[in-house]
Motif scaffolding. Sequence first.
Motif, PDB file in Angstrom:
ATOM      1  N   ALA A  18       0.829  -1.211   0.000  1.00 55.32           N
ATOM      2  CA  ALA A  18       0.000   0.000   0.000  1.00 55.32           C
ATOM      3  C   ALA A  18       0.860   1.257   0.000  1.00 55.32           C
ATOM      4  CB  ALA A  18      -0.924  -0.008   1.212  1.00 55.32           C
ATOM      5  N   LEU A  19       2.090   1.157   0.486  1.00 57.96           N
ATOM      6  CA  LEU A  19       2.951   2.350   0.560  1.00 57.96           C
ATOM      7  C   LEU A  19       3.324   2.850  -0.839  1.00 57.96           C
ATOM      8  CD1 LEU A  19       5.376   1.313   3.459  1.00 57.96           C
ATOM      9  CD2 LEU A  19       3.437   2.876   3.572  1.00 57.96           C
TER      10      LEU A  19
ATOM     11  N   THR B 109       7.277   8.658   4.864  1.00 61.40           N
ATOM     12  CA  THR B 109       6.604   7.589   5.627  1.00 61.40           C
ATOM     13  C   THR B 109       7.603   6.534   6.057  1.00 61.40           C
ATOM     14  OG1 THR B 109       4.560   7.994   4.387  1.00 61.40           O
ATOM     15  CG2 THR B 109       4.745   5.910   5.566  1.00 61.40           C
ATOM     16  N   LEU B 110       8.491   6.141   5.159  1.00 64.26           N
ATOM     17  CA  LEU B 110       9.502   5.141   5.517  1.00 64.26           C
ATOM     18  C   LEU B 110      10.429   5.659   6.627  1.00 64.26           C
ATOM     19  CD1 LEU B 110      10.485   3.778   1.962  1.00 64.26           C
ATOM     20  CD2 LEU B 110       9.107   2.633   3.729  1.00 64.26           C
ATOM     21  N   ALA B 111      10.807   6.952   6.546  1.00 66.63           N
ATOM     22  CA  ALA B 111      11.679   7.514   7.568  1.00 66.63           C
ATOM     23  C   ALA B 111      10.972   7.563   8.909  1.00 66.63           C
ATOM     24  CB  ALA B 111      12.139   8.909   7.144  1.00 66.63           C
ATOM     25  N   ARG B 112       9.620   7.915   8.894  1.00 70.86           N
ATOM     26  CA  ARG B 112       8.889   7.991  10.162  1.00 70.86           C
ATOM     27  C   ARG B 112       8.683   6.615  10.766  1.00 70.86           C
ATOM     28  NH1 ARG B 112       4.942  10.112   8.172  1.00 70.86           N
ATOM     29  NH2 ARG B 112       3.520   8.320   8.034  1.00 70.86           N
TER      30      ARG B 112
ATOM     31  N   CYS C 252      10.522   3.938  10.381  1.00 71.42           N
ATOM     32  CA  CYS C 252      11.795   3.294  10.796  1.00 71.42           C
ATOM     33  C   CYS C 252      12.624   4.175  11.722  1.00 71.42           C
ATOM     34  CB  CYS C 252      12.620   2.930   9.571  1.00 71.42           C
ATOM     35  SG  CYS C 252      11.800   1.752   8.480  1.00 71.42           S
ATOM     36  N   ALA C 253      12.111   5.392  12.076  1.00 71.15           N
ATOM     37  CA  ALA C 253      12.850   6.313  12.972  1.00 71.15           C
ATOM     38  C   ALA C 253      14.208   6.671  12.404  1.00 71.15           C
ATOM     39  CB  ALA C 253      12.976   5.715  14.374  1.00 71.15           C
ATOM     40  N   LEU C 254      14.216   7.019  11.110  1.00 68.89           N
ATOM     41  CA  LEU C 254      15.455   7.412  10.439  1.00 68.89           C
ATOM     42  C   LEU C 254      15.312   8.827   9.911  1.00 68.89           C
ATOM     43  CD1 LEU C 254      16.208   4.165   8.391  1.00 68.89           C
ATOM     44  CD2 LEU C 254      17.368   4.922  10.483  1.00 68.89           C
ATOM     45  N   PRO C 255      16.394   9.565   9.732  1.00 74.04           N
ATOM     46  CA  PRO C 255      16.307  10.889   9.120  1.00 74.04           C
ATOM     47  C   PRO C 255      15.821  10.783   7.690  1.00 74.04           C
ATOM     48  CG  PRO C 255      18.402  10.626  10.286  1.00 74.04           C
ATOM     49  CD  PRO C 255      17.765   9.268  10.242  1.00 74.04           C
TER      50      PRO C 255
ATOM     51  N   ASN D 184      15.728  -4.499   7.729  1.00 73.54           N
ATOM     52  CA  ASN D 184      15.524  -5.150   9.043  1.00 73.54           C
ATOM     53  C   ASN D 184      14.157  -4.790   9.619  1.00 73.54           C
ATOM     54  OD1 ASN D 184      18.066  -6.264   8.816  1.00 73.54           O
ATOM     55  ND2 ASN D 184      19.059  -4.646  10.039  1.00 73.54           N
ATOM     56  N   HIS D 185      13.679  -3.538   9.395  1.00 75.48           N
ATOM     57  CA  HIS D 185      12.404  -3.120   9.954  1.00 75.48           C
ATOM     58  C   HIS D 185      11.215  -3.879   9.336  1.00 75.48           C
ATOM     59  CE1 HIS D 185       9.374  -0.484  11.733  1.00 75.48           C
ATOM     60  NE2 HIS D 185       8.808  -0.372  10.504  1.00 75.48           N
ATOM     61  N   TYR D 186      11.262  -4.074   8.044  1.00 77.44           N
ATOM     62  CA  TYR D 186      10.100  -4.696   7.376  1.00 77.44           C
ATOM     63  C   TYR D 186      10.243  -6.221   7.324  1.00 77.44           C
ATOM     64  CZ  TYR D 186       8.301  -0.168   6.061  1.00 77.44           C
ATOM     65  OH  TYR D 186       7.792   1.108   6.099  1.00 77.44           O
ATOM     66  N   GLU D 187      11.338  -6.797   7.816  1.00 72.59           N
ATOM     67  CA  GLU D 187      11.467  -8.242   7.901  1.00 72.59           C
ATOM     68  C   GLU D 187      10.901  -8.787   9.193  1.00 72.59           C
ATOM     69  OE1 GLU D 187      15.537  -9.255   7.340  1.00 72.59           O
ATOM     70  OE2 GLU D 187      15.310  -9.564   5.178  1.00 72.59           O
TER      71      GLU D 187
END
Length: 475
Positions: A420-421, A432-435, A437-440, A471-474
């Motif tokens: 959906a992303l 959205t991916l940065a938010r 996964c808590a990444l810049p 790693n986040h989406y696995e």
Amino acid sequence: MNDNLKSILSVLALVALGALGTWCWYDLMELRWESRYYRSEAAMKDRMLAATLLLRRNGQVVNGVGSLGELVLPKVAGGTMILSGASGTALPGQAQEILDWVRRGNTLIAEPRSLSTAEEAALAALEPASEEEDEEEAEDEAKPASAPASASAQDKDGSKANEDDEDEDEDDEDEDEEPTPPTRAVRSPFTAVAEGDPLTDRFGARGRRDAKACKCRTRPADEDKDKPEAIAAARRERDKTVSHLVLPGKTHALELDGSSRELVSLPKAVAPLWSDDDGGAVRVYREGKGQVVLLATDYFDNYSLDERDHAELLLALAELAPGRHVTIVRNLNVLPWYKALWRNYSLFLVSLAVGVALMFWAAVRRFGPIVPAPKAERRSLIEHIDASGAWLWKADGGRQLLLEAARDDTLALIRRRAPALFRMPENQLWATLARDCALPEADVSEALQQDAASHVTRFTRQIRTLQELRNHYER
């Protein structure tokens, strides 16, 4: 033979036997002191040891230097300096430093170098008559008038024959040698600078062999040497080589051994302040506030110091300077190669040593035993991957190939896990991916959108960001 005569003969025999026994006892059995020549090991190593001990016993502070090259004049205290055996070996720079040290009120004791062949020939040409001719004339005048006619005739015949032989020799020499103007023979030797002595050229003094003193030293026959006449004759001959020196302020004269050398003056030589009776043994010159003492030979070594009044002369010369320090230079102007190298190139040697030390430190930064190379059959797949990655990193376009492979693999994983992303616009997708996964957001955009970075740190950050998204989406 009556009994009285037998008794007298018995008594005489006993007296003779007792006298013979007494003489044998005192001649064979008595202990006597016998002098033997002995040189200690210290005296063999230091030819000025006796002079050093004498000066120290007289209250002087003595410092010894191995050679003139080791002498560091700025560190030499004021007083007296003795250059023993260093005649004519001083370099111009060293001579100038020594003379500057003397001008400050100190005393230098040295020996001039010997006459060169050219200088000796020029001096012989300047002298009106040789000393040998003067002696022969004096002997001819001293002959008694009552000499037999035959002897005088023989002398005349012999002298005529000698004169004829000398004339023939001179004629042969004149035929062999080409005549040269006398002015050239006199002037040319003193224009040479290569044979100079920087310490004594300013005074015009040289040393040479004293032919008259050597001629006086005739040894008697072995069978006549113990006779009183031979001893007296030898004493008279030795007295002919004695030089007498009256020190300033003293009344008695010192006796110095004439030896086989004497001091001579070159043309336009400087007159000394004072000297011995004929100026052939000791000469003292004024140099600034100090004095320069020139000796015909080394009177102060271990072999000559105990002869005549040489020891008293040494003490008197050491008192000329107000300082109580005496510096003795024992040998010639020769330095060992390592000392000369350090003295002249110390800065270069220090720099070279520092450079070699740094190179050694760089070569042995890692300590411990060397790890043996692994066998080829045991190499793992990760080594091939590392080698391929290292090669792609250096090859053209290799970094971009590595980044795109990691980027495609990460996006494929996210599309499977969160399809959906991908219905969102790209800018909203990166945010959205940065938010999630808590990444810049800038790091996510750089990893998924920009080209491979040329700098190692930025390229590593791009790969790490992709790995964290994976790693986040696995999960």
